[in-house]
Design an enzyme around this catalytic site. Structure first.
Site, short mmCIF file in Angstrom:
data_model
loop_
_atom_site.label_atom_id
_atom_site.label_comp_id
_atom_site.label_asym_id
_atom_site.label_seq_id
_atom_site.Cartn_x
_atom_site.Cartn_y
_atom_site.Cartn_z
N ASP A 82 0.76 -1.41 0.32
CA ASP A 82 0.16 -0.34 -0.02
C ASP A 82 0.94 1.49 -0.10
OD1 ASP A 82 -2.24 1.48 0.17
OD2 ASP A 82 -2.65 1.42 2.91
N ASP A 104 2.45 5.44 -5.39
CA ASP A 104 2.24 6.38 -5.24
C ASP A 104 2.90 7.74 -6.50
OD1 ASP A 104 0.73 8.76 -4.65
OD2 ASP A 104 0.29 8.44 -2.34
N HIS A 180 -7.95 9.42 4.23
CA HIS A 180 -7.07 8.86 5.02
C HIS A 180 -6.78 8.84 6.08
CE1 HIS A 180 -4.15 8.29 1.06
NE2 HIS A 180 -4.80 7.00 1.87
N GLY A 181 -7.02 8.72 7.41
CA GLY A 181 -7.48 8.51 8.58
C GLY A 181 -9.60 8.10 9.35
N HIS A 213 -9.43 4.47 -2.16
CA HIS A 213 -8.38 5.02 -0.84
C HIS A 213 -9.21 5.17 0.51
CE1 HIS A 213 -4.25 3.14 -2.20
NE2 HIS A 213 -5.03 3.08 -2.91
N GLY A 214 -8.75 5.04 1.64
CA GLY A 214 -9.39 6.31 2.22
C GLY A 214 -10.57 5.94 2.46
N ASN A 256 -10.04 0.50 0.04
CA ASN A 256 -9.51 0.10 1.15
C ASN A 256 -9.91 0.46 2.02
OD1 ASN A 256 -7.72 -0.58 -1.17
ND2 ASN A 256 -6.08 1.61 -0.32
N ILE A 257 -9.29 -0.23 3.32
CA ILE A 257 -10.38 0.06 5.13
C ILE A 257 -8.47 -0.47 5.76
CG2 ILE A 257 -11.39 -1.29 6.80
CD1 ILE A 257 -12.74 -1.88 3.97
N ASP A 258 -8.46 0.81 6.50
CA ASP A 258 -7.21 0.77 7.19
C ASP A 258 -7.45 1.25 8.85
OD1 ASP A 258 -4.95 0.15 9.49
OD2 ASP A 258 -3.84 2.51 7.54
#
Length: 313
Positions: A82, A104, A180-181, A213-214, A256-258
């Site tokens: 990633d 990226d 993100h975040g 993403h995010g 995407n999962i964070d």
């Protein structure tokens, strides 16, 4: 079954109107929670590693843990880098057993992004590894990714055809309003995804896999558990899940999962330690963190991604 690439996964996802979850991993318990959920739901899964995770857990440990998950579940699992920021980290992951990498280059000019992405694609494709590129920049902070709101930019649909043609990437991450975040939006700001941009990109790149993403939703349940057990995340706001499900029914094949995983794991550990202050055995509190991860991932597979049962299709 060995680790797989995302190529066949994405083709089936595009045709089936669902997305594959790309879950960030940092340790054994997170990997176990994700893959146990995927096994019970018979869902394909992407386990992805950030530069920060490689520094923390070390490359070889993570690769072997993911390989162990393949043996335990017999699921189609891809191991993905990633946000690779340069050719060197992509090369190290390609040479070190990853089946997919993201380069990226979104912070660079359009031409420099193409040059860097193509260099990675050429190296990866010679070795049977697939590549994700990115156009547009998401705001937010996550590991080594830090983009201010002022520097964030939506993907320009008029650039995507040239970018894909000249680089040869296998999938494309775009910016349409995710971030993100956990702290994605200012208080009072309404989360909104630019489906008009996604629709235009889908028109210009038919049958081509798109990545978001995010895309964590920041479950209020876990925010509340953390708050009740000594933490504070009152202003954490995520992406509504109905918007993500709509994107998954369109051209988006990877979500995407964070942050959601971090919140779930932390909520489980905090809750266990607050309820059992005398416990000092990591196996006890990490077990609850793992169970919270598992419950979260099952929810995402069924209600957001729509890929339950897709592993055997």
């Amino acid at each position: 079954m060995a680790l797989v690439t995302t190529k066949e996964m994405f083709q089936k996802a595009y045709e089936g109107g669902y997305a594959i979850g790309a879950f960030n991993v940092n340790n054994m318990e997170i990997i176990q929670g994700i893959t146990e959920a995927a096994k019970e739901e018979n869902a394909p899964v992407i386990l992805q590693v950030s530069a920060g995770a490689r520094k923390y857990a070390k490359h070889n440990y993570l690769v072997k843990l993911v390989e162990a998950a393949v043996l335990e579940t017999d699921l189609p699992i891809a191991l993905h880098l990633d946000h690779g920021e340069d050719f060197e980290i992509c090369k190290a992951c390609i040479d070190g057993g990853f089946t997919s990498v993201m380069i990226d280059g979104s912070k660079h000019s359009f031409e420099d992004n193409i040059a860097l992405t193509k260099k990675v694609v050429d190296y990866a494709h010679e070795r049977g590894v697939v590549v994700e590129g990115e156009l547009g920049q998401l705001a937010g902070i996550e590991d080594d990714v830090n983009v201010s709101e002022e520097d964030a930019s939506f993907t320009k649909p008029e650039e995507v055809e040239e970018f894909v043609a000249r680089t040869g990437v296998d999938s494309l991450a775009i910016a349409i309003g995710t971030s993100h975040g956990a702290f994605k939006f200012k208080p009072g700001q309404k989360p909104e995804l630019r489906f008009d941009i996604l629709e235009e990109i889908q028109r210009r790149l038919p049958n081509f896999p798109i990545v978001l993403h995010g895309a964590s939703s920041v479950s209020q349940e876990y925010v509340n558990i953390i708050a009740q057990n000594g933490g504070k995340l009152d202003d954490a706001i995520g992406i509504p899940e109905d918007m993500l499900r709509k994107a998954a029914s369109m051209a988006v094949c990877k979500i995407n999962i964070d942050s959601d995983l971090r919140l779930a794991f932390t909520a489980g550990v905090r809750e266990h330690l607050m309820n059992n202050p005398a416990h000092f055995d990591p196996r006890q509190y990490l077990t609850q963190g793992r169970e919270y991860i598992k419950a979260l991932v099952k929810h995402k597979i069924v209600n957001v991604l729509g890929c339950s049962g897709a592993a055997s299709k």
